[in-house]
Design a protein around this motif. Sequence first.
Motif, mmCIF file in Angstrom:
data_model
loop_
_atom_site.group_PDB
_atom_site.id
_atom_site.type_symbol
_atom_site.label_atom_id
_atom_site.label_comp_id
_atom_site.label_asym_id
_atom_site.label_seq_id
_atom_site.Cartn_x
_atom_site.Cartn_y
_atom_site.Cartn_z
ATOM 1 N N GLY A 16 0.861 -0.992 0.197
ATOM 2 C CA GLY A 16 0.324 -0.568 0.084
ATOM 3 C C GLY A 16 0.220 1.597 0.383
ATOM 4 O O GLY A 16 -0.027 1.843 0.417
ATOM 5 N N GLN A 17 2.215 1.216 -0.222
ATOM 6 C CA GLN A 17 2.939 2.505 0.153
ATOM 7 C C GLN A 17 2.732 3.444 -0.621
ATOM 8 O O GLN A 17 2.118 4.764 -0.183
ATOM 9 N N ALA A 18 2.064 3.216 -2.248
ATOM 10 C CA ALA A 18 1.788 4.061 -3.245
ATOM 11 C C ALA A 18 0.418 5.025 -3.184
ATOM 12 O O ALA A 18 0.223 5.818 -2.997
ATOM 13 N N THR A 23 -2.727 8.743 0.154
ATOM 14 C CA THR A 23 -4.080 9.463 0.789
ATOM 15 C C THR A 23 -3.149 10.459 1.683
ATOM 16 O O THR A 23 -4.097 11.473 2.103
ATOM 17 N N LEU A 24 -2.088 10.282 2.306
ATOM 18 C CA LEU A 24 -1.880 11.375 2.600
ATOM 19 C C LEU A 24 -1.650 12.981 2.631
ATOM 20 O O LEU A 24 -1.077 13.725 3.090
ATOM 21 N N ARG A 25 -0.803 12.743 1.366
ATOM 22 C CA ARG A 25 -1.194 13.852 -0.006
ATOM 23 C C ARG A 25 -2.347 15.065 0.131
ATOM 24 O O ARG A 25 -2.401 16.064 0.234
ATOM 25 N N GLU A 225 4.858 5.731 9.916
ATOM 26 C CA GLU A 225 4.590 6.006 10.589
ATOM 27 C C GLU A 225 2.812 6.921 11.384
ATOM 28 O O GLU A 225 2.276 7.346 11.377
ATOM 29 N N ARG A 226 3.196 7.931 9.742
ATOM 30 C CA ARG A 226 2.304 8.955 9.366
ATOM 31 C C ARG A 226 0.718 7.934 9.518
ATOM 32 O O ARG A 226 -0.159 8.907 9.799
ATOM 33 N N PHE A 227 0.520 7.173 8.538
ATOM 34 C CA PHE A 227 -0.615 6.538 8.233
ATOM 35 C C PHE A 227 -1.069 5.965 9.480
ATOM 36 O O PHE A 227 -2.501 5.888 9.696
ATOM 37 N N GLU A 228 -0.369 5.363 10.610
ATOM 38 C CA GLU A 228 -0.436 4.933 11.519
ATOM 39 C C GLU A 228 -1.006 6.070 12.619
ATOM 40 O O GLU A 228 -2.511 5.276 13.117
ATOM 41 N N GLN A 229 -0.823 7.284 12.328
ATOM 42 C CA GLN A 229 -1.212 8.169 13.503
ATOM 43 C C GLN A 229 -2.699 8.574 12.837
ATOM 44 O O GLN A 229 -3.100 8.219 13.300
#
Length: 269
Positions: A16-18, A23-25, A225-229
Amino acid sequence: MSSPRPGPSLADRPAGQAVIAETLRIQDERPPRSRWARFVGTDPLSDRSRPWFRGAEGEMAVGQILGRLGPEWTVLHAVPVGAGTSDIDHVVIGPAGVFTLNTKNHTGKAVWLGARAILVGGHRQHYLSHSRHEAARAAKRLSAAVGEPVPVTPVLVLIAPKSLTVKQRPVDVAVVTDRQVLRWLQRRRPVLAPAQVDRIRAAALRPDTWHDHPALPEDPAVLQERFEQLRSTVRGARVRRDLWKLAGVAAALAAFLGSGPVEAVLDSF
């Protein structure tokens, strides 16, 4: 003289990296929630980021499942392919052949499958044609890199559907659920010799096999780390909404029955 450092390997990309990065962007474009919105548990996801978020969770779930394959298998995630930003969710290589897995998170949705069509919640989707296209691209790229034909089987993985009604299965795309995919792969008969598997694996690990202009890899640890947050924030908001719903039900019940009986029941616990 020291030996040259090895180049980047696609084995380092997490599932799921891409999609996580996208998602974060998108989520970064949303203004922070107000104090009141946080208090009542307003969903922190924007309308644009929510589908990407669900997609990332689906790819991560399938990635965990594929991690249970034996050492004779090689699993790559979020493989950038072509000249743009397209990627293949998962590429699986083993004695049973090469497979491209296209994952779709439709948790709780009813799915209908025919020989040439797939409907999710009654709406036709293009997942079968997309899965065929991904496999064809992978076969072309791997065949060129290995120097011999490399057949690739397209697989569509449906994440936690409410139901899967099969009228007729497509002849050229395997369609399975996340609960079925591990066993389905493990039960495939061997079709590749060990030397073939090694050659294909070596080619598949190189980013330049797949993409015309491989970019420098993003730090997967930072993204995860950002996605888990974000996931923690989403879960916390959901819990708050559920608590408010329970509080509303309790208040309505108290108003209907009167506070006395309700207090007596609560005091008994």
